[in-house]
Structure formats: structure tokens, C-alpha cells
Design an enzyme around this catalytic site. Sequence first.
Site: not given
Length: 323
Positions: A84, A126, A159, A183
Site C-alpha cells: 500500500r 503475507v 497492535r 485483515h
Amino acid sequence: MSRRNKITIVGAGNVGATAAHWAAQKHLGDVVLVDIVPGFPQGKALDLAESAPVMGFDLKLVGTNGYDETADSDVVVITAGVPRKKDPVTGKFTSRDELVEINRKIVGGVTREIASRSPNAVLICVSNPLDAMCHVMYEESKFPRERVVGMAGVLDTARYKTFIAEALGVSVDDIHGMVLGGHGDTMVPLPTHTSIGGIPLTELLPQDKIDAIIHRTRNGGGEIVGLLGYSGYYAPAASTVAMVESIVRDRKRVLPCAALLRGEYGYHDLFLGVPCVLGKGGVEKIIEMKLGDKEKAMLEVSAKAVREVVAILPYGQNAQAAT
Ligand code: APR
């Protein structure tokens, strides 16, 4: 002579190279780094190998633009793809879903190369959009579902735990909990299943603070992109290496991972983040936990979002809800 574990990491970029670094530091096995850019994986592998005498790890580190060196890997991590990014003109971020078209071609091609040379490997996805890329790896490898797993929940949970530890001023070690679902912005943190040294989170923090932590966790990837202009990689790489470690050392840790559901949680043929037991065989067990009505509804929203992205794929029509 005994054979060391062999770990291949495809994509020697930020996440891939950092994962190689931590895998080496933890002595998890020999590492092969693959990338499409000439010289890049070779340079990363050589640099890392030259740190070995200082750090004290005895591993073979190889960088390559081909796949022959990857043969007979035990675990293969695929990070190859386009991450991204923040558009410098509009300031808008690439959404995970926008990446599907580009990354499915990259991940599909890489998976075929890997699967033909390491037919017994456990594949860890991933590349984003994560849940959709898991489907690409599963379809292209033709591996059993136990040996294709996605890294998302460990990162999202890390997180979540970071923000809880910060809010309470306590050690991250004493926070237990997990984030399920896809996700993306619809991930499902589970505050009613979160505890701090055994004490329920809901007793220690007021609801508005918990809501703020959930919001920040859902936005965790975007927050880093907003600061750096590109995706984070320390936490994603650490999360990936935790999964690699559980597999190669057969630790059977219970980690939230994207696994192909066949009826679990009421879903069929859909990769979704759920608690998994990770060992030598890959996803050795999917643990079905009891969810409340609110959590089930949030999981359904998440599953719907994943299904929409998966539906873009040529073989995505299979992904559907059981109920
Ligand atoms: N084969 C091998 N490597 C490739 C290919 C390919 N066909 N296409 C791209 N790559 C490599 C790139 O050259 C680059 O080095 O993949 C690497 C990706 O690294 P980065 O651009 O640094 O991206 P990174 O931040 O590591 O993220 C990788 O993980 O979290 C996800 O969204 C993220 O999908 C992205 C992936």
C-alpha cells in the site's frame, strides 16, 4: 549430517528482509531470499550473512532471483507484491482491495514456482490483500488446506495488545487476547475474551477507552502508512517469524491466522482469521471458540468484506457462507 530447517522468503523487500533478519537471529534455519530485482536479494542475504559473526548465528543465507535454490523448503513465506502506498498528489492510500489485481498475478506466479520445488512445504501468505492472496496460494499450489496459512491475526493482535499495554501502563507479556476476521477495517477484536494477567479487560478499562483501542487497531496499518508514506514492516515481519517459529519448532502455539474454513464458524471455502494451532504440519487444528451474538455479527461483516474481494478472483465464486 542432520539437515537444518529451510525457510524461503519470497520478496526481499521491507517485510521479507526483516523477517529473514529475525528468523536468522532466532536460529530458525537456513534462509533463502528470493526477489525479482537483480542483485537485491543477493545483497540483502550477503549483508545479513556478514552480520552472523557479530550476532553469532550459523546459518546458510542465500539470495537469488530464481527458484532452484528454494527446493525442499520446510516453510515458504510469500511477501512478494506491491505494498500500500500514499499517492503524493491526492494523499489517498491504495486500499488493500485495489491491490488484488496486481498482486494476484505476482502471488500466483510465485506460488507455482514454489509448489513445484517444495511440494511438502507450509506456505505462509503475507502479501495483501491478505485473505484473497491466501485463496490464490491455495488454488495455485493445490496444497491441502493445512499447509496454506495467512499472516494477519498475529499482527492485528500485536497492535491491539500494544495499545492496551500502553493504556494500562503494564507489560505487553501479560495481555492475552486475539483479533479474528479478515485483515482489513472489519477485523474483529474480542474485548470480552481479552485479559490482563487473568483479569478481564472490561474490568480494567471503561468502554469508551476500549472502543478507541479497537478503532486504532482496525486502523493500525493505515496509521503507519500515514506516518511513513509506506507500509510498516517491523511488526508484520515479527508476526510472520512467530508463525514460522511455531511451525519449524513444532511449538503448536495458538495463533490467530487466516485459515481455509470448511464449516468452522459457519463458513465454507473462505480464508478468515481464526485461532489456529500451528505446528510442523501447518494449521494442525482450527479452534472454534464460543462467540456472542455481537461478535458473530462482526465476524459476518468481516467475512462479507473478505468474500467481496475474493469474488474478484477467477476461482473466488467458491467462497460462501454455510448459513
Ligand atoms: N517475484 C519476486 N519478488 C517480487 C515479485 C515477483 N514476481 N514482484 C515483486 N517482488 C518483490 C519486490 O521487488 C519487492 O522487493 O516483492 C518485494 C516487496 O517488498 P516491498 O515493496 O518492500 O513491500 P513490503 O512492505 O515488504 O510488503 C510486502 O506484504 O504487508 C504486505 O501489503 C504488503 O503485499 C505487501 C507485502
